[in-house]
Design an enzyme around this catalytic site. Sequence first.
Site, mmCIF file in Angstrom:
data_model
loop_
_atom_site.group_PDB
_atom_site.id
_atom_site.type_symbol
_atom_site.label_atom_id
_atom_site.label_comp_id
_atom_site.label_asym_id
_atom_site.label_seq_id
_atom_site.Cartn_x
_atom_site.Cartn_y
_atom_site.Cartn_z
ATOM 1 N N CYS A 131 0.964 -1.228 0.034
ATOM 2 C CA CYS A 131 0.016 0.002 0.000
ATOM 3 C C CYS A 131 0.832 1.339 0.048
ATOM 4 O O CYS A 131 0.293 2.301 0.075
ATOM 5 C CB CYS A 131 -0.762 -0.044 1.131
ATOM 6 S SG CYS A 131 -1.970 -1.415 1.104
ATOM 7 N N HIS A 156 -2.861 8.065 6.236
ATOM 8 C CA HIS A 156 -2.883 6.883 5.582
ATOM 9 C C HIS A 156 -3.990 5.936 6.170
ATOM 10 O O HIS A 156 -4.583 5.244 5.412
ATOM 11 C CB HIS A 156 -1.739 5.933 5.522
ATOM 12 C CG HIS A 156 -1.689 4.549 4.946
ATOM 13 N ND1 HIS A 156 -1.835 4.502 3.546
ATOM 14 C CD2 HIS A 156 -1.745 3.279 5.485
ATOM 15 C CE1 HIS A 156 -1.905 3.023 3.503
ATOM 16 N NE2 HIS A 156 -2.133 2.501 4.418
ATOM 17 N N GLU A 181 -0.845 4.976 13.557
ATOM 18 C CA GLU A 181 -0.441 6.191 12.792
ATOM 19 C C GLU A 181 -0.907 7.222 13.847
ATOM 20 O O GLU A 181 -0.247 8.263 13.868
ATOM 21 C CB GLU A 181 -1.251 6.168 11.570
ATOM 22 C CG GLU A 181 -0.969 7.570 10.810
ATOM 23 C CD GLU A 181 -1.725 7.398 9.352
ATOM 24 O OE1 GLU A 181 -1.348 8.328 8.538
ATOM 25 O OE2 GLU A 181 -2.478 6.605 8.973
ATOM 26 N N LYS A 185 -9.953 7.966 3.159
ATOM 27 C CA LYS A 185 -10.396 6.774 2.956
ATOM 28 C C LYS A 185 -11.944 6.330 3.561
ATOM 29 O O LYS A 185 -12.352 5.386 3.241
ATOM 30 C CB LYS A 185 -9.310 5.483 3.338
ATOM 31 C CG LYS A 185 -8.292 5.667 2.532
ATOM 32 C CD LYS A 185 -7.376 4.534 3.258
ATOM 33 C CE LYS A 185 -5.983 4.595 2.426
ATOM 34 N NZ LYS A 185 -5.043 5.529 2.587
ATOM 35 N N HIS A 204 -10.354 1.820 0.557
ATOM 36 C CA HIS A 204 -8.841 1.659 0.377
ATOM 37 C C HIS A 204 -8.256 0.933 -0.782
ATOM 38 O O HIS A 204 -8.394 -0.085 -0.936
ATOM 39 C CB HIS A 204 -8.090 0.882 1.659
ATOM 40 C CG HIS A 204 -6.518 0.673 1.842
ATOM 41 N ND1 HIS A 204 -5.800 1.645 0.983
ATOM 42 C CD2 HIS A 204 -5.717 -0.327 2.146
ATOM 43 C CE1 HIS A 204 -4.471 1.078 1.201
ATOM 44 N NE2 HIS A 204 -4.458 0.077 1.896
ATOM 45 N N PHE A 264 2.773 -3.081 3.681
ATOM 46 C CA PHE A 264 2.979 -4.437 4.429
ATOM 47 C C PHE A 264 4.555 -4.541 4.798
ATOM 48 O O PHE A 264 5.336 -3.776 3.916
ATOM 49 C CB PHE A 264 2.872 -5.532 3.631
ATOM 50 C CG PHE A 264 1.354 -5.977 3.680
ATOM 51 C CD1 PHE A 264 0.563 -5.693 4.963
ATOM 52 C CD2 PHE A 264 0.782 -6.893 2.745
ATOM 53 C CE1 PHE A 264 -0.747 -6.390 4.740
ATOM 54 C CE2 PHE A 264 -0.694 -7.390 2.727
ATOM 55 C CZ PHE A 264 -1.289 -6.773 3.908
#
Length: 420
Positions: A174, A312, A323, A344, A349, A408
Amino acid sequence: MSRRAVITGLGFITSIGNDRAAVTRSLRTLTPGLAPVEFLGNPALPVKVAGTIKAFDVASPSWRDWTFPPCYNVPRETLRSLAPHGLYAFCAVEQALTDAQLAADALTDGATGLYCASAGSAFLLHHHLAHMHAVRGERGNPMGVVASIAGTLNFNLAAHYGIRGAVGGFVAACASSSHALGCALDDLRLGRQTRMLVVGAEEVNAETILPFAAMRALSTNPDPATASRPFDQTRDGFVAAGGAVCLILEERETALARHAPIYAELIGWGQAADGYNVAISHPEGAGLAEAIRRALADAGVAPAAIDYVNAHATSTPAGDRSEALALRRAFTDAGVRPRISSTKGLTGHPLSMAGVMETAFCALALRDGFTPGNANLTTPDEACAGLDLPRNTLDAAPSLVLNNSSGFGGSNVCHVLRAP
């Protein structure tokens, strides 16, 4: 590294709109693009919602069956080697070229490059491999490889547009398109290129989305209006989405010389990995906090200078908390409170295209003078204490913004943009 880079063109095929005007309207009014879905004809599946792409029908593995808006003239020889997300990408590039006032033949100068991000088409790969097994390897689609593997975007777009500069694909889950954008910025700063197209695209189908259900990463909320709720206490996973975004980055003097429209200036980026877990973010947000610090240092700005952060935050319990703690470390601990939102909640996403999509959203906010709000945020997680999370979009023009991406393996990438 003295050369400067500006954003001159944007193209959108997204769940919240298939052009700049529609996307801007959705961001301002907090109109979501999520819709009910049923995968594999199985109503028992717990995943009920996705960020869908409207006006396109690419459910068939055969390009001959696809339908898309008639304003896009896709040559047959190009269409036959595209995946569904490749079609989205082609349309986004066409928009961006028009937006930047560039003719397609301007891309063949050798000083224009292309960086792309996608996971490839698991949908087409599965189809072609199943066919290969069914005929015991005796027949196959000659376009099967270039239409389906992870480099399909750069293969097809570079060939169609005759791009002879730097061409490559980025695979960092991502954070992929954020890596692509950062490397594009460095190429312009170093004088290696004068223009870069950065493209991210993903598909909305069972093969792309359902594997995340096995990881228990997806929301099981069946209500499109509330399924994606970043930073909220009741979030239960992300809502997958797809589409494509193209961002055109140009060396500033080149853009000014041709009187190009300028959305924003990209003034710095930073990256740092967690080194913690193959799938889960560092619980204290250590890598992201360091990526933010490096991005601000590269841009030459202090934390207090940032007006808005596009987070994010995907609506997963662990990721959003990580985050939030990183943002507190980077800003709250420094005594500053920029406005923070995750778009998002509107889009879902879109995996590897998230970084370039949300950078494009930041560019719209900078040029048009608004700050996106947090859709579906009712009760913020306690980890968000001290953060400024506006519920509604504000008619407040930021001048410096930060965009975060994480993938990831703890891959964290941040970009800093300035008003033109």
